[in-house]
Write an enzyme that holds these catalytic residues in place. Sequence first.
Site, mmCIF file in Angstrom:
data_model
loop_
_atom_site.group_PDB
_atom_site.id
_atom_site.type_symbol
_atom_site.label_atom_id
_atom_site.label_comp_id
_atom_site.label_asym_id
_atom_site.label_seq_id
_atom_site.Cartn_x
_atom_site.Cartn_y
_atom_site.Cartn_z
ATOM 1 N N ASN A 29 1.766 7.776 4.399
ATOM 2 C CA ASN A 29 1.838 9.238 4.314
ATOM 3 C C ASN A 29 3.136 9.711 3.680
ATOM 4 O O ASN A 29 3.204 10.808 3.126
ATOM 5 C CB ASN A 29 1.711 9.839 5.721
ATOM 6 N N PHE A 30 4.199 8.889 3.782
ATOM 7 C CA PHE A 30 5.516 9.344 3.353
ATOM 8 C C PHE A 30 6.041 8.592 2.131
ATOM 9 O O PHE A 30 7.015 9.011 1.522
ATOM 10 C CB PHE A 30 6.519 9.189 4.509
ATOM 11 N N GLY A 31 5.426 7.473 1.783
ATOM 12 C CA GLY A 31 5.909 6.690 0.652
ATOM 13 C C GLY A 31 5.212 5.338 0.607
ATOM 14 O O GLY A 31 4.223 5.097 1.298
ATOM 15 N N GLU A 32 5.762 4.430 -0.200
ATOM 16 C CA GLU A 32 5.155 3.113 -0.363
ATOM 17 C C GLU A 32 5.504 2.205 0.818
ATOM 18 O O GLU A 32 6.511 2.392 1.490
ATOM 19 C CB GLU A 32 5.628 2.450 -1.667
ATOM 20 N N VAL A 33 4.636 1.203 1.029
ATOM 21 C CA VAL A 33 4.877 0.177 2.045
ATOM 22 C C VAL A 33 4.949 -1.167 1.323
ATOM 23 O O VAL A 33 4.033 -1.524 0.581
ATOM 24 C CB VAL A 33 3.763 0.149 3.109
ATOM 25 N N GLY A 61 0.834 -1.201 0.000
ATOM 26 C CA GLY A 61 0.000 0.000 0.000
ATOM 27 C C GLY A 61 0.861 1.239 0.000
ATOM 28 O O GLY A 61 2.078 1.183 -0.186
ATOM 29 N N ASP A 119 -3.292 10.232 16.782
ATOM 30 C CA ASP A 119 -4.007 9.819 15.559
ATOM 31 C C ASP A 119 -4.590 8.421 15.731
ATOM 32 O O ASP A 119 -4.503 7.580 14.845
ATOM 33 C CB ASP A 119 -3.060 9.868 14.359
#
Length: 823
Positions: free
Chosen positions: A573-577, A570, A684
């Site tokens: 917030n900062f890049g791909e996982v 997926g 969060d």
Amino acid sequence: MGFGSDLKNSHEAVLKLQDWELRLLETVKKFMALRIKSDKEYASTLQNLCNQVDKESTVQMNYVSNVSKSWLLMIQQTEQLSRIMKTHAEDLNSGPLHRLTMMIKDKQQVKKSFIGVHQQIEAEMIKVTKTELEKLKSSYRQLIKEMNSAKEKYKEALAKGKETEKAKERYDKATMKLHVLHNQYVLALKGAQLHQNQYYDTTLPLLLDSLQKMQEEMIKALKGIFDEYSQITSLVTEEIVNVHKEIQMSVEQIDPSTEYNNFIDVHRTTAAKEQEIEFDTSLLEENENLQANEIMWNNLTAESLQVMLKTLAEELIQTQQMLVNKEEAVLELEKRIEESSKTCEKKSDIVLLLSQKQTLEELKQSVQQLRCTEAKFTAQKELLEQKVQENEGKEPPPVVNYEEDARSVTSMERKERLSKFESIRHSIAGIIRSPKSALGSSTFSDTIPISEKPLAEQDWYHGAIPRIEAQDLLKQQGDFLVRESHGKPGEYVLSVYSDGQRRHFIIQFVDNLYRFEGTGFSNIPQLIDHHYTTKQVITKKSGVVLLNPIPKDKKWVLNHEDVTLGELLGKGNFGEVYKGILKDKTAVAVKTCKEDLPQELKIKFLQEAKILKQYDHPNIVKLIGVCTQRQPIYIIMELVPGGDFLSFLRKKKDEIKLKQLVKFSLDAASGMSYLESKNCIHRDLAARNCLVGENNVLKISDFGMSRQEDGGVYSSSGLKQIPIKWTAPEALNYGRYSSESDVWSFGILLWETFSLGVCPYPGMTNQQATEQVERGYRISAPQHCPEDIFKIMMKCWDYKPENRPKFSELQKELTVIKKKVTQ
């Protein structure tokens, strides 16, 4: 089968057909117009791309490069494709679109004509078969009445014998009118019958067949338009195929094995004669006791030679062992690369192996350096062994004759001289025992000298850690470390604590040498080693001296080569996982940080890892390590197979039992209670930021917005993205975050859980939800939600933070509720 024979009574259907076809043609026209616009924009975009290409990248160097030629041809063919697409768009506009516009007008005219003729013949048929006959029948009935009346009056006249002739005349006249009208009616009826037969057998079928003929002609024309459209817009036309063939052929001409042959030919240099390394005999001009290239064995050096030989032997063994280990590492990495190569599905997947191949080359360099060191130690050891074996069992000869002569010295002088010689002897032995004492090493040399180890293997190299984190590690005078710049990947920075300040020096790379302002070195470890061992200032202006290298935390540090990336799980917030595999075959989740993110976002990315390093709890997602040695930065987490909690709830909503929902809630409370005890504010907490692990264990995740505050309260001046519906009022209004504000979010998490993944405050916007909460509104209980659970939610949503329960209390309450639930 045809319109004339089968659609005589289907006038409404025929009209609907024409209307539908006209709407269809208008849709086709609109589509073609948009396609023309799109193709023109695409052609323009391609041309702009080619125009904006950095011209320097296409300029040939003074040698022939197939890569450069291929790239130049790609640009040229892309420009050609742009021209083709522009021409196609123009052809489409002047051809199919123009003809389609004409056809729509013609079809509208056909429809208008058909309706007009149909109305005309239908009106005529109604007139003949109905209107005129009805008039005749009405007159017929009237004349019958008049004739009967005249007949009665004639009979009365006969009976009375008065005005008989006059009555007879009226009777004859009425009878004549009736008979004339009768004849007219018979003729009209015959005409109507024939007209009706003609209408249904000839006139109407002829009109319908005429319409069908025009319809079919228009379909034929439309087919031609479609065919022309298909040919013009085809992406497999000869000219477009040729463009891609040219590009493919140019790519195939790239041969990595011969790419640099011409470059080598152009820049080939003759091998320079190696400088002879010889003993400088001028050193012996003032001393007759020393011989060039000879080991001196005497009463002053015998002991030190034995020590040196022993040290060399030990160092040689260590070097050989390290060499074996490195060679095994080379073989293992080669095997891994070969296995990974077999799994590559695309040619471009080879990019994924480049970092491993670079590591392999670095390992081979290390092996070569070790072999060089081994050869050096072996030669030195053999030289020493030869000298020691030659004199085995012999008494070391004296260097100086201590016998008194004519110019003998006093006994005191003799003692002083002996003392001086003993000092010299012990000094020499000390130097030989510890030749690298200046580097803080007690052995003859490291297996690989520190300055020759790759940068990533240096203890003081921390990789791409944020500037602020580097500053936190520097606490005493002379503390230093090296890191990769966050703002400019590939640039390295020396961070030092000096005179109460934390200073940051960019390591300059000029003329293939690394330096600050003095001597240049071929690599960064040599540069740092030089300044550390010599205590030479970094810059004259700063006066900074390196005293204490700060080692990285090896417990959490992993190399990029330690993890192999797999499928994309997926986007965060900062890049791909990605799913990843460690060397020990452990499956992990790998969060990546985009290289082009602003500095502050990269710091936030690593903030999660910094926080998770401190925690170990079954309901908190576990940190495995971080890869910061180079870009892109990785955070390695445990792989939680169930995915995010929100998707899990929505997907399994028909299967999850009430008891399991309570268990999920208890897991969340347990994890948050642990964080509360560590003064960690999550900020969060939501179903989307929880994960479902094995055996349906819920884990708190996504600590990107978290803060750890000693006072338990964090004030924020503002966040770019705030989860409005999950955030407590005091956090929204005043930026005041605490464990109490996390409790509010926990209440929303409970609502999400028991509503099985419904978005909170359904039907409301963020602003509406905020306004309603300020007025005292709280969401109603989800369907089938236990009363005890909803009471907990309401406690969590108390407007005053101090009145909300602690997570430890929530954990206890949910434990009790879980025991009560049986289903």
